[in-house]
Design a protein around this motif. Structure first.
Motif, PDB file in Angstrom:
ATOM      1  N   ALA A  27       1.808   6.106   2.179  1.00  0.00           N
ATOM      2  CA  ALA A  27       1.959   6.061   0.723  1.00  0.00           C
ATOM      3  C   ALA A  27       2.871   4.911   0.309  1.00  0.00           C
ATOM      4  O   ALA A  27       2.629   4.223  -0.686  1.00  0.00           O
ATOM      5  CB  ALA A  27       2.498   7.389   0.195  1.00  0.00           C
ATOM      6  N   THR A  28       3.930   4.682   1.086  1.00  0.00           N
ATOM      7  CA  THR A  28       4.835   3.561   0.797  1.00  0.00           C
ATOM      8  C   THR A  28       4.101   2.228   0.930  1.00  0.00           C
ATOM      9  O   THR A  28       4.258   1.333   0.090  1.00  0.00           O
ATOM     10  CB  THR A  28       6.042   3.592   1.748  1.00  0.00           C
ATOM     11  OG1 THR A  28       6.743   4.827   1.577  1.00  0.00           O
ATOM     12  CG2 THR A  28       6.984   2.430   1.470  1.00  0.00           C
ATOM     13  N   SER A  29       3.275   2.096   1.976  1.00  0.00           N
ATOM     14  CA  SER A  29       2.540   0.843   2.162  1.00  0.00           C
ATOM     15  C   SER A  29       1.521   0.630   1.047  1.00  0.00           C
ATOM     16  O   SER A  29       1.325  -0.499   0.587  1.00  0.00           O
ATOM     17  CB  SER A  29       1.840   0.834   3.520  1.00  0.00           C
ATOM     18  OG  SER A  29       0.780   1.777   3.563  1.00  0.00           O
ATOM     19  N   VAL A  30       0.887   1.710   0.589  1.00  0.00           N
ATOM     20  CA  VAL A  30      -0.087   1.593  -0.509  1.00  0.00           C
ATOM     21  C   VAL A  30       0.615   1.182  -1.801  1.00  0.00           C
ATOM     22  O   VAL A  30       0.136   0.327  -2.548  1.00  0.00           O
ATOM     23  CB  VAL A  30      -0.855   2.914  -0.699  1.00  0.00           C
ATOM     24  CG1 VAL A  30      -1.671   2.881  -1.986  1.00  0.00           C
ATOM     25  CG2 VAL A  30      -1.771   3.176   0.483  1.00  0.00           C
ATOM     26  N   ALA A  31       1.773   1.795  -2.083  1.00  0.00           N
ATOM     27  CA  ALA A  31       2.529   1.446  -3.289  1.00  0.00           C
ATOM     28  C   ALA A  31       2.936  -0.029  -3.256  1.00  0.00           C
ATOM     29  O   ALA A  31       2.831  -0.739  -4.269  1.00  0.00           O
ATOM     30  CB  ALA A  31       3.760   2.340  -3.419  1.00  0.00           C
ATOM     31  N   GLU A  32       3.402  -0.508  -2.100  1.00  0.00           N
ATOM     32  CA  GLU A  32       3.786  -1.912  -1.979  1.00  0.00           C
ATOM     33  C   GLU A  32       2.569  -2.827  -2.134  1.00  0.00           C
ATOM     34  O   GLU A  32       2.648  -3.893  -2.753  1.00  0.00           O
ATOM     35  CB  GLU A  32       4.458  -2.154  -0.622  1.00  0.00           C
ATOM     36  CG  GLU A  32       5.819  -1.470  -0.476  1.00  0.00           C
ATOM     37  CD  GLU A  32       6.379  -1.580   0.935  1.00  0.00           C
ATOM     38  OE1 GLU A  32       5.627  -2.053   1.827  1.00  0.00           O
ATOM     39  OE2 GLU A  32       7.547  -1.188   1.149  1.00  0.00           O
ATOM     40  N   LYS A  33       1.450  -2.384  -1.575  1.00  0.00           N
ATOM     41  CA  LYS A  33       0.216  -3.172  -1.686  1.00  0.00           C
ATOM     42  C   LYS A  33      -0.216  -3.289  -3.148  1.00  0.00           C
ATOM     43  O   LYS A  33      -0.617  -4.364  -3.603  1.00  0.00           O
ATOM     44  CB  LYS A  33      -0.883  -2.499  -0.858  1.00  0.00           C
ATOM     45  CG  LYS A  33      -2.233  -3.193  -0.925  1.00  0.00           C
ATOM     46  CD  LYS A  33      -3.259  -2.419  -0.092  1.00  0.00           C
ATOM     47  CE  LYS A  33      -4.632  -3.057  -0.191  1.00  0.00           C
ATOM     48  NZ  LYS A  33      -5.645  -2.290   0.596  1.00  0.00           N
ATOM     49  N   TRP A  34      -0.101  -2.199  -3.884  1.00  0.00           N
ATOM     50  CA  TRP A  34      -0.522  -2.231  -5.298  1.00  0.00           C
ATOM     51  C   TRP A  34       0.438  -3.085  -6.132  1.00  0.00           C
ATOM     52  O   TRP A  34       0.017  -3.807  -7.018  1.00  0.00           O
ATOM     53  CB  TRP A  34      -0.618  -0.805  -5.850  1.00  0.00           C
ATOM     54  CG  TRP A  34      -1.997  -0.564  -6.401  1.00  0.00           C
ATOM     55  CD1 TRP A  34      -2.374  -0.519  -7.691  1.00  0.00           C
ATOM     56  CD2 TRP A  34      -3.184  -0.369  -5.622  1.00  0.00           C
ATOM     57  NE1 TRP A  34      -3.724  -0.313  -7.793  1.00  0.00           N
ATOM     58  CE2 TRP A  34      -4.250  -0.205  -6.529  1.00  0.00           C
ATOM     59  CE3 TRP A  34      -3.454  -0.324  -4.265  1.00  0.00           C
ATOM     60  CZ2 TRP A  34      -5.558   0.004  -6.116  1.00  0.00           C
ATOM     61  CZ3 TRP A  34      -4.764  -0.105  -3.848  1.00  0.00           C
ATOM     62  CH2 TRP A  34      -5.786   0.047  -4.761  1.00  0.00           C
ATOM     63  N   ARG A  35       1.711  -2.984  -5.851  1.00  0.00           N
ATOM     64  CA  ARG A  35       2.688  -3.791  -6.587  1.00  0.00           C
ATOM     65  C   ARG A  35       2.444  -5.281  -6.330  1.00  0.00           C
ATOM     66  O   ARG A  35       2.448  -6.096  -7.255  1.00  0.00           O
ATOM     67  CB  ARG A  35       4.106  -3.405  -6.183  1.00  0.00           C
ATOM     68  CG  ARG A  35       5.189  -4.107  -6.993  1.00  0.00           C
ATOM     69  CD  ARG A  35       6.571  -3.677  -6.528  1.00  0.00           C
ATOM     70  NE  ARG A  35       6.789  -2.262  -6.728  1.00  0.00           N
ATOM     71  CZ  ARG A  35       7.212  -1.744  -7.880  1.00  0.00           C
ATOM     72  NH1 ARG A  35       7.445  -2.540  -8.921  1.00  0.00           N
ATOM     73  NH2 ARG A  35       7.417  -0.451  -7.997  1.00  0.00           N
ATOM     74  N   ALA A  36       2.186  -5.631  -5.066  1.00  0.00           N
ATOM     75  CA  ALA A  36       1.939  -7.033  -4.729  1.00  0.00           C
ATOM     76  C   ALA A  36       0.629  -7.513  -5.332  1.00  0.00           C
ATOM     77  O   ALA A  36       0.535  -8.641  -5.830  1.00  0.00           O
ATOM     78  CB  ALA A  36       1.925  -7.206  -3.207  1.00  0.00           C
ATOM     79  N   GLY A  37      -0.404  -6.662  -5.290  1.00  0.00           N
ATOM     80  CA  GLY A  37      -1.695  -7.053  -5.851  1.00  0.00           C
ATOM     81  C   GLY A  37      -1.624  -7.309  -7.341  1.00  0.00           C
ATOM     82  O   GLY A  37      -2.168  -8.295  -7.850  1.00  0.00           O
TER      83      GLY A  37
END
Length: 824
Positions: free
Chosen positions: A146-156
Motif C-alpha cells: 500500500a505504501t508503494s502504491v501511494a508513492e507511485k500515485w503521488r509520483a505519477g
C-alpha cells in the motif's frame, strides 16, 4: 507558452500563421493555443500529452479536449491492455471537475474505481483496496505494498503536473453513487417505475413512446425466457397493446396490473380480430403465469426494491449537485443486463426529449463495453434506444460515449454518428479495416479527405496508453499518451467490495414517511344500524372499503385552488382534500393540522358497503347548519393559507415550474449557467484573440529580425577582422591601409550589435506583454467561472396567491372512514 516561448513547436506557429492569413476559419486552433498555458480551463478536458511515435517519446504539448465536442458523441476503441478504460476514466474525471453529470454503465466492474480517489494519498487509504495476490507476488506485506502504491500515485500525478488538491476538487465537484440493479450490494434500483407512463405527450411523442414500449416489452419477455419478434409474436403484440392503452391515456402500469391486463385485456380487438380469436384466454393465462412466476421469484424481489429509474435523480442530487451514477451490472446474467440497460436507455431517451436545446454538454452517457448491445446485424432491445440517442440527443446537449474492444461488433451507424474517435492499439486486421472504413466515411461526410494509408500506419504503431484522436471539430488528427488517472485503478470490483465502497458514501435514497394512525373511537360501541341524521347533512363513503369494517365519522372537505400568472406563464390547479376528526372540531377548525387525502369526488359512494358497523355521530357532525359554516370556513382557509411556491433565479431570470423540485430547478439553472458561461468565454477569447495574435505576429517578425541581426553581426565581425589583418600585413610588407577604412568597419559592427541588443530587448518586452495578456485572460476566465458557478446558489422563492374567484369548494360532508384506517 509560459517561459518556453522559444521552444514552442513549429506546427503551432504554422497554425497561428494560417489562421491570421484567413486560411483557417474555425476558432479551434486559437482555442488550442490559449489552452496550452494550463489544463484547468472551463469546458476543456486535460486528457494527456502529445506523443511522437517515431521516437516513442512524450512531448510537452498538452492534449486538451473541448467538452462541447462530445455533444456529437464519441467512440473509444482498443484491445485489452490498450489503456482504453484508463482513458475513459480520465475523461469522466474531467467531466466531474467541470460539474457535468453522467450515467455510467459498468458491465465489467472497473468503473467503481472512480470512487477510489484519495486526496491525502496516504498508504492507509489505499490498503483496503490493494490486491493481496499482487502484494504476495512482489514479496511485500499489505502495508508495504500500500505504501508503494501511494508513492507511485503521488509520483505519477506529479509527473503529469497534478497535485492532490486536484483530487480534492474532483471529489467536491460531483456526487458519486454506485447502483446495483438486482442486488443490494450498492444502491438497489426498482424496475417498477419503468412501467410508469412517460412524462411526455402521446400526441406529440407517440413515435418515441412507441419505441420505448417496444424496448420495454422485448426486455421483459427476455427476462421470462421468450425471444419475441415485435412484428410476429403474439406475446409482444399483446403486451405492447396493453402498454399503449395505459400509456396513451397517461395511466401508469405495474407488474400486478400488467398480469391482470394480460388475463383480461382492456380492449376488445387487436387489429381486425377480436382479442379472444387472436390470443385465446387459455394461452394468455400461460403468459400471465410466466410473468407471475417472475414476479413471485425470490431472486426478482431485489428488482422491486430501491430507487426508481429516475434519470433526473441519477444526474442530480435532491440539492441540485451534479452526480455521476455508476450502474454496476457485472453480477447480472446476460438477459438481466439487457433488461436493465434497455429500461435505463428508454428512460434516458424520455428525459432527453424533455430538455431544451443547447450547444453545451449538459450530461453524459458512458457505456464501458457495448459489445452485444448495439451489434451490426441483430436487433436486441437495447439497440433501438441507443441508435436514437446517437441521432437525436445532441440537440439537447446529451453526449454519448461508447467503448468497445472490437469495432466489428459495433453497428456502423454508431461509428458514423460519432464525432470523436479515440483509437488505441488494435491487433485484428478486420478491426483495423472497420475503423479505417469508418474514419474515411466520417471524413467524406464532413467534406474533407483522409489518407487511409497514413491512418493505417499510425494505428499499427500505437503503444499501450497511446491513442489516436480524430475529432471532426479539430483540424487533423493527434496522437497522445493518456495522463495519470487521479482515481486508483484497482481493477474490477466484486459485489462485496461494492458493498464496502457504498458503505462509505452518504445515501440519500427516498424513505417512505410513516403515516400517522387515526385515533380509534374511545368508549363508543359500533352497531350495524346506521345513525339517523338529517337529510341535509351530506354523507359519503371513502372508496375501497370492504365488509367487516368499523366505520367512524369525520369531516371531509374537498376543494380546488387555481393559480394563474400570465407573466410567468403559470396556469395550474391544486386539489386539496382534508379529513378532520371530530375531536379536532371546535369554534376554530385546525385545517392546517388536518389529514391530507387524495380522493376524486366521483369515487365517493353515497351507499354504505355491506357488512360494516357504524360508530355514533358526535354533536359537531349532527347539526346541518354547522356544515354551511364548515364550507365557508374551508373556502376562507383555501384563500388565506394556500399558495404556490415558485423558485426564481434573479441573475438568470429563470422561474421554476409548478410542481418542479428544487433539484430539477437547480439542474436547469446549472445547464443555463453553463451555456451562458461558455458563450461568455467564447466572446472573451474572441475579444483577446486578435490582440494576442497581433502580439504573436510581431514576436515572430522580431524573431526573424533577430536572426537577421545575428547574421549581420557575424558578417560585420568578419569584415572588421579582415580589415585589421590587412592593415597589419600591409604595414609589414610596405602596403599601407587606411586607418579610416578599418575604423568604419568597426563602426558598422557596433551598429549591427546595437540592433541585435534592441531586437533582444523588444523580444523580451513582447514576451512579457504576451504572458501578461494570458494571465489577464486566465483571471477573467476564472472570474467568469466563479460568477456563473455561484448563480445556482442564488435562488429565491416567490409566492403566488390565489384570487377569491379562483377558490372552489367541491364538497364538505360527513365521511365514514374505517376506525383503524391510517391517514390517507
Amino acid at each position: 507558452f509560459g517561459d518556453h516561448i522559444f521552444e514552442t513547436p513549429f506546427r503551432v506557429w504554422v497554425i497561428l500563421f494560417l489562421e491570421l492569413c484567413g486560411y483557417l476559419k474555425a476558432p479551434k486552433p486559437l482555442r488550442y493555443i490559449l489552452s496550452v498555458n494550463g489544463f484547468e480551463q472551463i469546458g476543456l478536458f486535460y486528457l494527456g500529452r502529445e506523443y511522437d511515435l517515431e521516437t516513442s517519446r512524450r512531448l510537452e504539448s498538452l492534449l486538451i479536449y473541448d467538452s462541447r465536442d462530445l455533444v456529437t458523441h464519441g467512440v473509444c476503441i482498443g484491445m485489452t491492455g490498450s489503456g482504453k478504460t484508463g482513458l475513459c476514466l480520465c475523461l469522466l474525471e474531467e467531466a466531474a471537475i467541470d460539474r457535468i453529470p453522467a450515467l455510467i454503465i459498468d458491465p465489467k466492474g472497473d468503473l467503481g474505481n472512480l470512487l477510489l480517489c484519495f486526496p491525502d494519498l496516504r498508504p492507509e487509504d489505499f490498503r483496503p483496496w490493494v490486491n493481496p495476490e499482487e502484494a504476495e507476488r512482489k514479496g511485500m506485506s499489505l502495508d508495504e505494498y500500500a505504501t508503494s502504491v501511494a508513492e507511485k500515485w503521488r509520483a505519477g500525478l506529479s509527473d503529469w503536473g497534478m497535485s492532490p488538491d486536484r483530487i480534492r476538487l474532483l471529489r467536491d465537484s460531483v456526487d458519486f453513487a454506485v447502483y446495483t440493479p438486482g442486488s443490494e450490494s450498492g444502491r438497489p434500483v426498482s424496475v417498477l417505475s419503468s412501467l410508469k407512463a412517460p412524462d411526455l405527450s402521446w400526441d406529440e411523442n407517440s413515435e418515441i413512446i412507441g419505441e420505448q414500449i417496444t424496448g420495454t416489452v422485448s426486455a421483459l419477455l427476455q427476462m421470462v425466457g421468450l425471444s419475441a419478434d415485435p412484428i410476429r409474436s403474439r406475446e409482444h403484440i399483446l403486451l405492447s397493446a396493453i402498454f399503449q392503452h395505459f400509456w396513451g391515456t397517461g395511466k401508469d402500469l405495474d407488474m400486478p396490473g400488467l398480469i391482470l391486463a394480460v388475463q383480461d385485456p382492456p380492449f376488445q380487438k387487436l387489429g381486425v380480430f377480436d382479442t379472444e380469436s387472436f390470443y385465446p384466454k387459455k394461452e394468455r393465462f400461460e403468459l400471465a403465469v410466466a410473468l407471475n412466476t417472475l414476479l413471485a421469484s425470490p431472486s426478482f424481489a431485489s428488482w422491486m426494491k430501491g430507487e426508481p429509474i429516475d434519470i433526473q435523480r441519477f444526474l442530480y442530487t435532491p440539492e441540485g449537485k451534479p452526480r455521476h451514477s455508476i450502474f454496476y451490472i457485472a453480477h447480472l446474467s446476460d438477459s438481466e443486463r439487457m433488461f436493465f440497460v434497455t429500461l435505463l436507455l428508454g428512460q434516458a431517451l424520455t428525459w432527453v426529449r424533455r430538455q431544451p436545446g443547447t450547444t453545451s454538454l449538459r450530461a453524459l452517457l458512458y457505456f464501458d463495453e457495448v459489445f452485444g448491445y448495439i451489434p451490426p446485424v441483430a436487433e436486441p432491445p437495447s439497440k433501438k434506444p441507443l441508435i436514437t440517442l446517437l441521432k437525436q440527443a445532441r440537440a439537447s446537449g446529451f453526449g454519448v460515449l461508447l467503448a468497445t474492444q472490437n469495432p466489428v461488433d459495433l453497428d456502423y451507424k454508431a461509428l458514423t454518428n460519432a464525432g470523436t474517435w479515440f483509437i488505441g492499439k488494435l491487433q485484428a486486421e478486420r478491426d483495423k479495416a472497420r475503423v479505417l472504413d469508418g474514419l474515411v466515411s466520417v471524413a467524406e461526410e464532413k467534406g474533407s479527405t483522409l489518407s487511409r494509408q497514413d491512418m493505417d500506419k499510425i494505428i499499427s504503431s500505437l503503444e499501450p496508453r497511446v491513442f489516436l484522436l480524430h475529432d471532426v471539430h479539430r483540424e487533423g488528427s493527434a496522437v497522445f499518451q493518456t495522463r495519470w488517472a487521479m482515481s486508483y485503478l484497482r481493477g474490477p470490483l466484486t459485489r462485496e467490495e461494492i458493498r464496502r465502497l457504498s458503505g462509505t458514501i452518504a445515501q440519500d435514497a427516498p424513505v417512505a414517511e410513516l403515516a400517522r394512525q387515526a385515533p380509534r373511537p374511545s368508549g363508543a360501541s359500533c352497531t350495524a344500524a346506521r345513525p339517523v341524521l338529517s337529510p341535509d347533512i351530506p354523507q359519503v363513503f371513502m372508496p375501497g372499503q370492504g365488509s367487516g369494517l368499523n366505520l367512524v365519522p369525520a369531516l371531509l372537505a374537498l376543494g380546488t385552488v387555481r393559480f394563474s400568472d400570465h407573466r410567468l406563464g403559470i396556469n395550474t390547479s391544486l386539489r386539496v382534500g382534508l379529513l378532520v376528526r371530530p375531536d379536532k372540531i371546535g369554534p376554530v377548525i385546525p385545517w392546517n393540522d388536518a389529514e391530507r387525502v387524495e380522493v376524486d369526488p366521483a369515487s365517493l359512494s353515497r351507499v354504505p358497503p355491506e357488512g360494516v358497523l357504524f360508530a355514533g355521530v358526535p354533536p359537531e357532525l349532527s347539526d346541518p347548519k354547522a356544515f354551511s359554516f364548515y364550507s365557508r370556513d374551508f373556502a376562507e382557509y383555501l384563500y388565506r393559507e394556500q399558495y404556490l411556491e415558485i423558485l426564481h433565479s434573479p441573475i438568470l431570470n429563470i422561474y421554476g415550474k409548478p410542481g418542479e423540485s428544487e433539484a430539477d430547478f437547480r439542474a436547469r439553472l446549472d445547464a443555463a449557467a453553463r451555456e451562458r458561461r461558455d458563450r461568455e468565454i467564447d466572446q472573451l477569447r474572441a475579444k483577446y484573440g486578435q490582440r494576442l495574435a497581433r502580439l504573436e505576429t510581431r514576436l515572430a517578425a522580431e524573431q526573424n529580425e533577430l536572426e537577421s541581426h545575428k547574421r549581420e553581426v557575424e558578417a560585420r565581425g568578419r569584415e572588421a577582422g579582415l580589415s585589421t589583418a590587412e592593415a597589419v600585413l600591409g604595414g609589414i610588407f610596405g602596403r599601407r591601409r587606411s586607418i579610416s577604412s578599418v575604423s568604419r568597419k568597426y563602426r558598422l559592427k557596433e551598429k549591427a550589435e546595437e540592433k541585435l541588443r534592441e531586437s533582444y530587448s523588444e523580444i523580451t518586452r513582447l514576451t512579457k506583454e504576451i504572458e501578461a495578456l494570458k494571465d489577464e485572460i486566465e483571471v477573467e476566465i476564472s472570474a467568469i467561472r466563479d460568477r456563473w458557478a455561484s448563480t445556482i446558489d442564488q435562488v429565491e422563492k416567490k409566492l403566488i396567491k390565489p384570487k377569491r374567484t379562483d377558490v372552489s369548494v367541491h364538497l364538505v360532508a360527513l365521511a365514514w372512514v374505517p376506525a383503524d384506517q391510517q391517514a390517507l
